[in-house]
Scaffold this motif. Sequence first.
Motif, short mmCIF file in Angstrom:
data_model
loop_
_atom_site.label_atom_id
_atom_site.label_comp_id
_atom_site.label_asym_id
_atom_site.label_seq_id
_atom_site.Cartn_x
_atom_site.Cartn_y
_atom_site.Cartn_z
N ALA A 80 1.72 36.63 18.48
CA ALA A 80 1.72 35.20 17.20
C ALA A 80 0.38 34.78 17.15
O ALA A 80 -0.32 35.22 15.51
N ARG A 81 -1.00 35.63 17.86
CA ARG A 81 -2.32 35.68 17.20
C ARG A 81 -2.34 37.22 16.21
O ARG A 81 -2.69 36.37 15.43
N LYS A 83 0.20 37.58 14.55
CA LYS A 83 0.71 37.55 12.96
C LYS A 83 0.18 36.87 12.36
O LYS A 83 -0.88 36.64 11.24
N LEU A 84 -1.05 35.75 12.53
CA LEU A 84 -2.34 34.72 12.58
C LEU A 84 -3.28 35.85 11.77
O LEU A 84 -3.33 35.50 10.63
N GLU A 85 -3.65 36.73 12.25
CA GLU A 85 -5.15 36.96 12.13
C GLU A 85 -4.80 37.90 11.20
O GLU A 85 -5.29 38.49 10.27
N PHE B 228 3.07 26.93 15.90
CA PHE B 228 1.99 28.06 14.65
C PHE B 228 1.31 28.87 16.03
O PHE B 228 1.27 30.04 15.87
N ARG B 229 1.15 28.07 16.95
CA ARG B 229 0.84 29.71 18.02
C ARG B 229 1.30 30.60 18.50
O ARG B 229 1.34 31.69 19.15
N PHE B 230 2.63 29.44 19.08
CA PHE B 230 3.97 30.92 19.59
C PHE B 230 3.98 31.45 19.19
O PHE B 230 4.60 32.70 18.89
N ASP B 231 4.85 30.22 17.75
CA ASP B 231 6.28 31.38 16.96
C ASP B 231 5.05 31.77 15.56
O ASP B 231 6.20 32.45 14.85
N PHE B 232 4.39 31.24 15.14
CA PHE B 232 3.40 31.37 14.14
C PHE B 232 4.91 31.64 12.83
O PHE B 232 5.15 31.73 12.28
N PHE B 380 -7.04 25.85 7.68
CA PHE B 380 -7.01 27.29 8.09
C PHE B 380 -6.33 28.53 6.81
O PHE B 380 -6.54 29.38 6.75
N GLN B 384 -8.71 31.24 4.82
CA GLN B 384 -7.72 32.53 5.43
C GLN B 384 -8.75 33.37 4.68
O GLN B 384 -8.94 34.31 4.99
N PRO B 389 -10.11 34.74 10.28
CA PRO B 389 -9.40 33.34 11.37
C PRO B 389 -10.92 33.12 12.43
O PRO B 389 -10.92 32.22 12.93
#
Lengths: 341, 524
Positions: A80-81, A83-85, B228-232, B380, B384, B389
Motif C-alpha cells: 500500500a505504501r 502504491k501511495l508513493e 488508505f494505509r492497508f488497501d490504498f 495529501f 502530492q 509524500p
Amino acid sequence: MSSTQPRPSLLEDDMRFPTIAAGCLIAMAAQAETPVLKVLTYDSFVSEWGPGPAVEQAFEARCGCDLQWDAPGDGAALLARLKLEGARSDADVVLGLDTSLTGAAAATGLFVPHGTTPKLDLPIAWDDPLFLPFDWGWFAFVYDKTRLPVAPDSLRALAQSDVKIVIQDPRSSTPGLGLLLWVKAAYGDQAAQIWADLADNIITVTPGWSEAYGLFLEGEADMVLSYTTSPAYHLIAEEDASKAAAAFDEGHYLQVEVAGKLANSDQPALADQFLDFMLGAEFQGVIPVTNWMYPAATAPEGLPKGYETLMQPKKSLLMSAQDAMMVRDGALAEWLTALAR
Amino acid sequence: MADRARPLGRAGRLGVGAGALVLAATLGPLAAVLAQAGAFSALGPADWAALRFTVLQALISACLSVALAVPLARALARRRFFGRGALITLLGAPFILPVIVAVLGLIAVFGRAGIVNMALAAVGLPGVSIYGMHGVILAHVFLNLPLATRLILQGWLAIPSERFRLAASLGMGPADVQRRLEWPMLRDVGPGVLMAIFLICLTSFAVALTLGGGPRATTLELAIYQAFRFDFDLGRAAALGVAQFALCALAAGVALGLSAPAGLGAGLDRVPMRWDSGGALLRVQDGMLLVLSALFLMAPLAMVIARGVPMIWDLPTPVWWAALRSVVLAVAVSVLTLGLALVLATAIVRLGPRTLGRGLETAGMLTLAASPLVMGTGLFLMLQPWVAPPRLALPVTGLVNALMSLPFVLRIILPALRDSERDFGRLADSLGLTGLARLRWLTLPRLRRPLGFAAGLTAALSIGDLGVIALFADTDAATLPMQVLRLMGAYRTDQAAGAAVVLMALALALFWICDQRGRAGAEL
C-alpha cells in the motif's frame, strides 16, 4: 553497528542524546560522497534482534555505500505504501513481500526484472522474473506447552475449541494474509464458515506480526499465528523448549519472502549488488538465527542446531501468485464479514 | 455598530480570506478524495459494522461518562474536603493528556499483566481482556469522565446560592433539593454534555487503533485509515469519509441546538452553603465515590509515571528527535491557529450580525464536524503532485491539527474580543488606531489571558495528537506519540512508558507556559 549516522530505525539504536549532534555533523559530512541504498522493509526485519543490523554491517563493508532501512510496518502494508508513493518513492529495493503479494506488486509496474537465475533451496520451483526469494517457512499456530497441554490438531478443531488466539490483519501483515489464503486453500467454499467459527477464538487482530507475537508472549492469548520455525528462537536464543508449533491435518501454508528492485531506483547497480548479496552466505547465514525462517539458499554448514527439532508439516499448501491475487479480495470480504459480526 | 455602513475594510477582507482558506482546507480535501476515487465504492458489510460500532460505542461511552459524572459532580458540589481544589484541577488534566499515554496507563491497570488481572488471578477469578469494545469504551470513559464532571459541576455551581438558602428555609431535604433544583439544572446541562462527549467519541481514532480488536471493534476513522494505509482503496476511504462527515455534522448540529436556558434565576454569586448534605450514609456514599473515581483516574497515570520515569535516561535517540519534532510542530500549530483565529474573530466582530459575519463564524466551527483522517488523506492527494509524500507528513499533520483546534480557540477568544471592542473600540477608533497598531495596543493586551489559554490548549492537543501522522509517518518524520505507539508495538513497554512520561511532561509544560504567559499580564 559502528555507523555514526542517526539510525533510521528506532529499535536498533542505543545511542544517547548527547551523541546526536556529533553524529549528525559527521553524517552530513559523510553523506556528500557516499551513495545511499534505501531498502523498504518490514519492522521486525530491522529490529535489533532481527537480521537488519548484521546485514547492514556486512553489506556496507563491501559496497562502499550507506544502507538505509525504512520500515513503516508489516509486509502487506509495504505494498500500500508503494502504491501511495508510486514512482515517487525514493526506495531502491523492497524486501519483505511474499508470494501472496507478488501478483499485485507486479501489477503496479513499479518493479524491474532481476535478470538472474541463482541456485536456491526452496520447496518449490522458482521462475519469477521480478522477485527473488530470501527465506521461506510454513505458517503455524505457536503455543506454550506449559499453558496449553493439548493443542488443536486442525484449523477446524481450533475453530470449534475455546482456545484463544491472536492473528494479524491480512490487509497489513503477510502472516495475516497467509492465514486468509491457508483457510481458502484448505476449505474453499467453506472458508466463510471456518472464519465464522473462528471469530469467537480471536482475542484481537493486530496490524503486524510483532504486535501479535508480543501479545502472545505477554500471556494475552493461548496461541499466536506465526511460523513452524518460531519455537527455534526460544530454543536457541533463550534455551526455552516450552514453545511449539501445532501440526494441522489440513496441511500448512507456505510463505516465500521475496525482494525486488524498483524501476525508479537512482542506484540500480547498488540494488543489483544488494540482491546478489542477499543470496550469498553472509546474508543467508544470519536468516535462521535472526529472522527465524528457513534460508532461501542454505549455507554449506547447514541449518543451526535446534532446527532438527522443529515440526515438519506433512502437507504444504501454496497458491500461485496469480491465484493468490485473484482469490484475495473475495477471501478478504469473507474474513471482514465474519469478524465484523 | 458604527461601522456597519462601512465597506468591508481591511480586517473584513483579511477575515474573509482566512475564512475562505479554512473552507478550502476543510472541504477541499473531501472533494480531492472524491475526485481521486472517481466514484464511491459501495459500503460493504464490514463498513456498515464500522458505522454501527462507531455510533454504539460513542453512545455508550457518552452515557456512561455522564451517568458517572453526575454523582461525582454532586459529591464535589456538596462536600468540602482537603484536596478538593487539587482534585478539580486534576480533572482538567485528562483533556490535554495525550490519548496514547492514557491507553498505556489503562493497559498497565486493566491489561493481562496489569494490576486488576493480577488481583483477579490471586482470588482465582478468570481474567479480563482490554481489547475490543469494552476496552474502547473504558478508555473513552477514562478520557471523558473528567470533562463531563467539570461541565456538570459548573452547572451545579451556577445554581445561585440563594436557591439553596431558600430550599433550606423551606425545610427541603436532599430528595427535595434534587427534585426542585438539581434535576432542572441537569435537564439543561446534561444533553449538551452528552452530545459533546458523543461527538468526541465519534471521531475516536487512537483509542480504536490501539485497543480495538479487529473488524469487530473498528471505528469509521480507523476504517478510513485502513482503507488508505492497508488497501490504498481511495474509493472506500472517500465513501467512509463522507459517512463520517455526515454523522459528525448531524451530531454537531444537534449539540449546538441543545444549549437551553437554565431558568434558575439570577443570584449574587455568593459561595453556596449547603444545608442539604444529609446524614452519615450520604456522606459515606459521596466519600466512596470520590475515592473510587480518583483511583480510577489516577492509577493508570501513576502506573505510567512509575514505570516510565526510571527509563527516561535510557530512551533511544529517535525518541528525543521525535520529541524535538513534536515540540516544534506544536509551537507552529499554536502560532498558526492563533493567527487564523485572531483574523477570523476580528472580522466576525467587525462584520457583526451581517450574513457574512455569521458565515465566517460557521466556517470557523466547521471542522467540529470534519474527520481529521479524511482531511489528511485529501490534503495529501491535493499536494502530492508537487511534494514528495514523506515530506508532507509533518506539514499536513500541523495544518490539520490547526484546523481541528480552530473551533475551540474561536470559542475562547470571540467573547473576549467582543468585550474589548465594545468597551474600547470607539476610543480606539477615535484615536485612529487601526491595523497592527490596534492589534498591539488594544487587542493583544486585552486578550492576553484567553490567548495564552488558547495557545496552551492548542499546543497540548497538538503535541499529543495521534491521527493524521499515522497515515504517512515513516521513521524519519515520526512524532513523539507515534514513537510511543511503535515502542508499544515492539513490546518495549518500559521504554514506551518512558517516552510517554516525556510526552505527558511536554504537553503539560507547553500548556502551563502559555497559560502563565497569558496570566502574567493580567494585572494590566
